[in-house]
Design an enzyme around this catalytic site. Sequence first.
Site, PDB file in Angstrom:
ATOM      1  N   ARG A  99      76.259-119.652  15.139  1.00 61.29           N
ATOM      2  CA  ARG A  99      75.537-119.007  15.504  1.00 61.29           C
ATOM      3  C   ARG A  99      73.906-118.574  15.154  1.00 61.29           C
ATOM      4  NH1 ARG A  99      77.036-113.065  16.742  1.00 61.29           N
ATOM      5  NH2 ARG A  99      79.117-113.529  15.560  1.00 61.29           N
ATOM      6  N   ILE A 100      73.218-118.427  16.129  1.00 60.21           N
ATOM      7  CA  ILE A 100      71.483-118.525  15.496  1.00 60.21           C
ATOM      8  C   ILE A 100      71.424-116.884  15.132  1.00 60.21           C
ATOM      9  CG2 ILE A 100      69.481-118.523  16.330  1.00 60.21           C
ATOM     10  CD1 ILE A 100      70.829-121.031  16.206  1.00 60.21           C
ATOM     11  N   LEU A 101      71.068-116.737  13.980  1.00 58.06           N
ATOM     12  CA  LEU A 101      70.613-115.377  13.475  1.00 58.06           C
ATOM     13  C   LEU A 101      69.308-115.118  13.722  1.00 58.06           C
ATOM     14  CD1 LEU A 101      71.665-115.867   9.394  1.00 58.06           C
ATOM     15  CD2 LEU A 101      73.131-114.919  11.541  1.00 58.06           C
ATOM     16  N   ASN A 102      68.215-116.064  14.213  1.00 55.33           N
ATOM     17  CA  ASN A 102      67.023-115.604  14.593  1.00 55.33           C
ATOM     18  C   ASN A 102      66.281-116.930  15.209  1.00 55.33           C
ATOM     19  OD1 ASN A 102      64.051-115.471  14.408  1.00 55.33           O
ATOM     20  ND2 ASN A 102      64.139-113.939  12.795  1.00 55.33           N
TER      21      ASN A 102
ATOM     22  N   GLN B 290      62.540-124.129  12.907  1.00 55.55           N
ATOM     23  CA  GLN B 290      63.496-125.411  11.830  1.00 55.55           C
ATOM     24  C   GLN B 290      63.612-126.576  12.573  1.00 55.55           C
ATOM     25  OE1 GLN B 290      64.616-125.548   8.347  1.00 55.55           O
ATOM     26  NE2 GLN B 290      62.577-124.138   8.651  1.00 55.55           N
TER      27      GLN B 290
ATOM     28  N   GLY C  13      68.498-126.718   8.459  1.00 58.64           N
ATOM     29  CA  GLY C  13      67.422-127.067   8.054  1.00 58.64           C
ATOM     30  C   GLY C  13      66.935-128.479   7.977  1.00 58.64           C
ATOM     31  N   GLU C  14      68.156-129.427   8.431  1.00 59.12           N
ATOM     32  CA  GLU C  14      68.046-130.638   8.308  1.00 59.12           C
ATOM     33  C   GLU C  14      68.376-131.626   9.510  1.00 59.12           C
ATOM     34  OE1 GLU C  14      68.861-132.325   3.698  1.00 59.12           O
ATOM     35  OE2 GLU C  14      69.803-130.323   4.398  1.00 59.12           O
TER      36      GLU C  14
HETATM   37 MO1  MOS Z   1      68.359-131.751   2.068  1.00 55.43          MO
HETATM   38  S1  MOS Z   1      67.247-133.386   1.095  1.00 55.43           S
HETATM   39  O1  MOS Z   1      69.985-132.411   1.579  1.00 55.43           O
HETATM   40  O2  MOS Z   1      68.113-130.553   1.073  1.00 55.43           O
END
Ligand code: MOS
Length: 719
Positions: free
Chosen positions: A609-612, A619, A685-686
């Site tokens: 789910r996408i919160l924002n 990101q 994030g990644e």
């Molecule tokens: Mo990422 S470098 O596993 O926070």
Amino acid sequence: MNPTIGQPLKRVDGWLKVTGSARYAAEFALPKLVHAALIQSPIAKGRLTTLDLAAAKAAPGVIDILTRANGPHFPPYPADLTKPGSPGENRVPLQDDELHWVGQHVGVVIAESLDDARYAVSLVRPDCAAAAPLLTLDDPAAQKNATMPEKWVGTEELQVARGEVAAALAFAPNEYRLEVIYTTPIENHNPIEAYSTTAHWTAPDQLLLHDATRGIKQLQKVVANAFQLPLENVRIVSPFVGGAFGSKGFQWSHTLLAAAAARLVRRAVKLTFTRAQMFDSAGQRAETVQQFAVAAGNDGKLTALHHQTTTHCSPVAEYPEPCGNMSRMLYACPAVEVSHRLVHLNYTTPCPMRAPGEAPGVFALECVVDELAHQLRIDPLQFRLTNYAEEDEFEKKPWSGKRLRECYARGAEKFGWAKRQPAPRSMPAPDGSLLGWGMATAIYPAKQQPAAAHAILSADALLTIRSATHEIGTGTYTTMSQLAAHALGLSLENVHFELGDSQFPQAPVNGGSWLTASVGSAVLAVCAELKKKVVELAGSWPNDIAGLKDALARSDQPQIEAGAKAEPDKEEREKFSFHSFGALFVEVRVDSLGQVRVTRATGVYDVGRILNPRLARSQIYGGIIFGLGMALMEATIPDLQTGRIVNANLAEYHVPVCADIPEFDIDFLDEPDPHMPDLGARGIGEIGIVGAPAAIANAIFHATGKRVRDLPITPDKLI
Ligand code: MOS
């Protein structure tokens, strides 16, 4: 009240950031603050025999100089942080006189001004007994000491095999087999904000730190251990971190040196890295050499996949870049062997950099897959569908949720993949440059860590929630506020989320893309707890602010507080393999000088789910731009005689700038993962970086017919 989840809300801290009122680690003004500068090893290997400080001590503004002679004898770092395969420095600073890389910290000058401190450092004369350093992976002396690490961060198996790999490779005819080597250089984290620590002893046994860290609670433990203090005597306050890129999550010597320097001079001390020190003082991504042998049957199905990785580490740590982890299960394949080898060289200790392992590893794997598809005359997207992994064949578990087929289909549709001419150099652009279309798969683990939060509801119905988590640019303040507003039916204006203080309840290091699932769960849990308390007092949860104020006024309590902790559901984690997925399609143009422009990037991601969506897209943009830098620009270049980094600056270590940014079309499936906690959001994030370098490299091959297997793909490799 306003619905908040799924809305493209602006950052609640945006105003603070653009006006400069957000305070970063180096921006806390303290009374009588003085400045520190690092004294560093001039050689890559050997011993420090004498450190002549006379001229430096006599320089203007110098207060004192911290070295091994007058510094503390730190006890070792906490044992759980230094197990083989763990990130961060293994040895405390000032332990002995051995030198292991250029730039190793051997002391700190403390002076009235930053300029005074840095000038004095230039007057320090270190005398060293130099030995021949090991600087290349293929140096026989380095090879001799190579090790085969078992695990990465204590959990991930680095040496795995299933099926008959050698037999399957031997059985495959040449045209169905491929053996290639991919290489990626050392890369360094270069967020805008450099590492910085301000240390202030508020009492002989009370330390206040402002540190650029995304691991407040862990750093508190590290520092308390180093100075043999109770945990609560070390307070770390760090409400904003100016980017991490994978750095700032682990223990490095400068934090302890700054605290020791402050104790030595009995003043608050600020120690901030120069840009050059970002290259030798607190981690980097290791160089990788990745050897592949793959084979497929005449139906296009993989029959064997062998992925051997060699990476480097410093002489004093055991951190491998885990390139093969996704090769264990990204595609269906009956015979898979993944291995990792570690070679110790005289460079600074490597550590995770955004998508550790996945970024270089999936780059190589997704290029190899593209190469094999080309060799078999199969469309690269079709090849991936043919080898689609219906379950995690490594963990032998079903996926918690995998809609990668939808990502491929929607991405291809949006991008116009069907119009691709398969032959390289077959789609010239109107301006005479070569046009190329490439694609790659993105994948990243979806993890959750234990986390806690505390909530306070004031008499005027203002909700404050606290957790010792971090804001590294990803939008923590905003998404956590959204979750709380959602849980209690409040508007965003009535919610105040606080982070970045070690006195707040436990939160994990802000890594592994697990913040939302971890801290978000704690926020939802604490809201549920608070609601229960209000309902006990008022009989029901009032459905507007006026009602809430009323209920609070009628209770005889000045405010209502609650605490809660959230943990991963062990049973669910056992049952399923948790990953996020995505498909990225890119267009490049390559001119006659070999210059590459990425003109379009179309990505569709299955990240729960996408919160924002505004923050989520941001990101992914950041991740893809990071991947663009990795594909085309980033490389830390050591001098192979001395081990010095020759391009330790942002003029020669290239990163993407505005003019390099492609036209983005980023979309999310936005389907909650039924096995993730609460709202079913996975981390984002990644995953954006994963797949981006491969999609670009594959597009460059399509444009030019040249397969570059060595990053970065600079113009010299294309002409
Ligand atoms: Mo990422 S470098 O596993 O926070």
